[in-house]
Scaffold this active site. Sequence first.
Site, mmCIF file in Angstrom:
data_model
loop_
_atom_site.group_PDB
_atom_site.id
_atom_site.type_symbol
_atom_site.label_atom_id
_atom_site.label_comp_id
_atom_site.label_asym_id
_atom_site.label_seq_id
_atom_site.Cartn_x
_atom_site.Cartn_y
_atom_site.Cartn_z
ATOM 1 N N ILE A 1 44.282 39.618 35.742
ATOM 2 C CA ILE A 1 43.400 38.820 34.417
ATOM 3 C C ILE A 1 42.695 39.798 33.822
ATOM 4 O O ILE A 1 42.304 39.089 32.038
ATOM 5 C CB ILE A 1 42.882 37.355 35.180
ATOM 6 C CG1 ILE A 1 43.882 36.797 35.696
ATOM 7 C CG2 ILE A 1 41.862 36.778 33.966
ATOM 8 C CD1 ILE A 1 43.714 35.419 36.524
ATOM 9 N N ASP B 1 29.383 47.674 41.357
ATOM 10 C CA ASP B 1 29.969 46.295 42.902
ATOM 11 C C ASP B 1 29.046 45.447 42.010
ATOM 12 O O ASP B 1 28.358 45.819 42.546
ATOM 13 C CB ASP B 1 29.720 47.507 43.901
ATOM 14 C CG ASP B 1 29.801 46.418 44.655
ATOM 15 O OD1 ASP B 1 30.418 44.998 44.994
ATOM 16 O OD2 ASP B 1 29.712 47.192 46.443
ATOM 17 N N ASN C 1 34.475 37.549 36.566
ATOM 18 C CA ASN C 1 36.077 37.080 36.541
ATOM 19 C C ASN C 1 36.524 38.362 38.035
ATOM 20 O O ASN C 1 37.427 37.861 38.555
ATOM 21 C CB ASN C 1 36.567 37.746 35.952
ATOM 22 C CG ASN C 1 38.353 38.367 36.246
ATOM 23 O OD1 ASN C 1 38.980 37.149 35.863
ATOM 24 N ND2 ASN C 1 38.521 39.163 35.721
ATOM 25 N N TYR D 1 38.593 29.911 49.315
ATOM 26 C CA TYR D 1 38.570 30.198 48.132
ATOM 27 C C TYR D 1 38.429 28.622 47.497
ATOM 28 O O TYR D 1 37.015 28.981 46.145
ATOM 29 C CB TYR D 1 39.937 30.436 48.352
ATOM 30 C CG TYR D 1 40.525 30.976 46.499
ATOM 31 C CD1 TYR D 1 40.173 32.224 45.916
ATOM 32 C CD2 TYR D 1 41.397 30.257 46.283
ATOM 33 C CE1 TYR D 1 40.110 32.587 45.235
ATOM 34 C CE2 TYR D 1 41.652 30.763 44.644
ATOM 35 C CZ TYR D 1 41.481 31.937 43.843
ATOM 36 O OH TYR D 1 41.299 32.002 42.725
ATOM 37 N N LYS E 1 35.385 28.582 44.927
ATOM 38 C CA LYS E 1 36.123 28.159 44.009
ATOM 39 C C LYS E 1 34.879 26.540 43.155
ATOM 40 O O LYS E 1 34.946 26.508 41.991
ATOM 41 C CB LYS E 1 37.278 28.447 43.324
ATOM 42 C CG LYS E 1 38.485 29.759 43.417
ATOM 43 C CD LYS E 1 37.479 30.790 42.420
ATOM 44 C CE LYS E 1 37.873 31.604 42.531
ATOM 45 N NZ LYS E 1 37.265 32.493 41.258
HETATM 46 N N1 NAD Z 1 45.668 35.048 39.811
HETATM 47 C C1 NAD Z 1 45.484 34.351 39.803
HETATM 48 O O1 NAD Z 1 46.731 33.846 40.356
HETATM 49 C C2 NAD Z 1 44.617 33.579 40.246
HETATM 50 C C3 NAD Z 1 44.726 31.941 39.798
HETATM 51 C C4 NAD Z 1 43.318 31.525 39.416
HETATM 52 C C5 NAD Z 1 42.266 32.379 39.564
HETATM 53 N N2 NAD Z 1 42.351 33.613 40.116
HETATM 54 C C6 NAD Z 1 40.497 34.184 39.333
HETATM 55 O O2 NAD Z 1 40.535 35.188 38.385
HETATM 56 C C7 NAD Z 1 40.155 35.949 38.483
HETATM 57 C C8 NAD Z 1 40.506 37.189 38.559
HETATM 58 O O3 NAD Z 1 42.125 37.129 39.630
HETATM 59 P P1 NAD Z 1 43.305 38.564 38.939
HETATM 60 O O4 NAD Z 1 44.645 37.871 39.780
HETATM 61 O O5 NAD Z 1 42.878 39.119 37.996
HETATM 62 O O6 NAD Z 1 42.281 39.924 40.678
HETATM 63 P P2 NAD Z 1 42.788 41.282 40.509
HETATM 64 O O7 NAD Z 1 43.167 41.643 41.809
HETATM 65 O O8 NAD Z 1 44.132 41.377 40.092
HETATM 66 O O9 NAD Z 1 40.711 42.183 40.093
HETATM 67 C C9 NAD Z 1 40.401 41.509 40.246
HETATM 68 C C10 NAD Z 1 39.284 42.601 39.504
HETATM 69 O O10 NAD Z 1 38.025 43.194 40.287
HETATM 70 C C11 NAD Z 1 37.431 44.683 40.860
HETATM 71 N N3 NAD Z 1 36.351 44.277 41.842
HETATM 72 C C12 NAD Z 1 37.129 43.893 43.086
HETATM 73 N N4 NAD Z 1 35.819 44.200 43.437
HETATM 74 C C13 NAD Z 1 35.047 44.602 42.725
HETATM 75 C C14 NAD Z 1 33.073 44.624 43.517
HETATM 76 N N5 NAD Z 1 33.106 44.295 44.273
HETATM 77 N N6 NAD Z 1 32.577 44.497 42.449
HETATM 78 C C15 NAD Z 1 33.511 44.754 40.968
HETATM 79 N N7 NAD Z 1 34.780 44.644 40.723
HETATM 80 C C16 NAD Z 1 35.427 44.488 41.497
HETATM 81 C C17 NAD Z 1 39.189 45.134 40.797
HETATM 82 O O11 NAD Z 1 39.351 46.508 41.033
HETATM 83 C C18 NAD Z 1 40.065 44.729 40.234
HETATM 84 O O12 NAD Z 1 39.886 45.112 38.814
HETATM 85 C C19 NAD Z 1 39.343 35.987 40.072
HETATM 86 O O13 NAD Z 1 38.045 35.402 39.910
HETATM 87 C C20 NAD Z 1 40.212 34.781 40.164
HETATM 88 O O14 NAD Z 1 39.985 33.966 41.491
HETATM 89 C C21 NAD Z 1 42.999 34.329 39.412
#
Ligand code: NAD
Length: 245
Positions: free
Chosen positions: A17, A51, A78, A156, A160
Site C-alpha cells: 500500500i 526502524d 503505514n 491485529y 488497529k
Molecule cells: N494489505 C492489506 O490487506 C491491509 C488491509 C488493511 C490494512 N492494512 C494496513 O496497511 C498498512 C500497510 O500494509 P501493507 O500490506 O502494504 O504491508 P507490507 O508488508 O506490504 O509493507 C509494509 C512496509 O513496512 C516496512 N516496515 C516493516 N517493518 C518496519 C519498521 N520496523 N520500520 C519501518 N518500516 C518497516 C516494510 O519494509 C514494508 O515496506 C499496514 O498498516 C497494514 O496493517 C493492510
Amino acid sequence: MILKDRVIIVTGGSGLIGREIIADVTRKGGIALNADIAVATDLTKNTVAVDISDETSVQNAIDMVIEKWGRIDGLVNNAYPRTKDWGVFFEDIPLDSWRKNVDYQLNSCFVFCQKVLKIMAEQKIGAIVNIGSTYGIVGNDFTLYEEYGGTSPAAYSAIKGGIINFTRYLASYYGRKGIRVNCVSPGGIFDNQHPSFVSRYEAKVPMGRMGRPDDIAPAVSFLLSDEAKYIIGQNVVVDGGWTII
Ligand SMILES: NC(=O)c1ccc[n+]([C@@H]2O[C@H](COP(=O)([O-])OP(=O)(O)OC[C@H]3O[C@@H](n4cnc5c(N)ncnc54)[C@H](O)[C@@H]3O)[C@@H](O)[C@H]2O)c1
C-alpha cells in the site's frame, strides 16, 4: 495538485500500500518521503532509512527531514512490522510475541505521532493519517480461512482498534492547533492470497472484489490535503462495503 510542495513522510513506503501512497502523493504535487526499514537513506531519492520501533531511529529520521526541508506537512503511519510468528492460532500466541507486535505497530505509532506533532504544533499546521483496518472495526470472519487451515492474527484487532480510537484522541487534542489527524481503514487488499480465501472474500464483500492499493491511496491524499480542512478524527473506511453488512 492538491498536495503541491507538501513535505509528507510515509512510513513503510516500500510496501504494497505504501508504494501507491508515495506515487499518489507525488502525482498530486507532494514531496513524498519513503521512511522504511528496507531502504537506504538517500535524500536525493526521498528515501529515509528508519526502524519505526526504535525511538532513536525515528528521531534521527525526523531530524534529517527537518534539516533538509525545514518542515513536515504530513505524516502517514503505514509501516507494518510484525514478528515471525505473526498469524499463529490464538491459543499458541506467546505473550512475548503479543507484546512485541503491540510495540511494533501501536506503540511505534504513538512515538512517530508524538515527535511529529511537536513540530506540527510549532508550525501551527499539519495533517496525519494513520492506517487502520476493517479488523480494527469489526470482528473476523474466520470462515475465510477454513479451507486451507489459516487464521488471522489476534493482536491485529487490538492494535488497529487502538489506532482508530487513538486517532480520535489526537484529533481532539490538536484540533485547536490547526493540525488534523485522521485514519484510513482498508479492507483486504489482493496480494495473491490463497485462492479459497480470495473467492470467499469476493463472495461476501458487496463490491465483489478485494481491494487494490490504488483504491486506498487517494483517500490518504485527500485527508492530507486542504480539501479535508474541516475533517478530523474520522476513520475513512475503504473496503468495498465489507463493514456495511
Ligand atoms: N494489505 C492489506 O490487506 C491491509 C488491509 C488493511 C490494512 N492494512 C494496513 O496497511 C498498512 C500497510 O500494509 P501493507 O500490506 O502494504 O504491508 P507490507 O508488508 O506490504 O509493507 C509494509 C512496509 O513496512 C516496512 N516496515 C516493516 N517493518 C518496519 C519498521 N520496523 N520500520 C519501518 N518500516 C518497516 C516494510 O519494509 C514494508 O515496506 C499496514 O498498516 C497494514 O496493517 C493492510
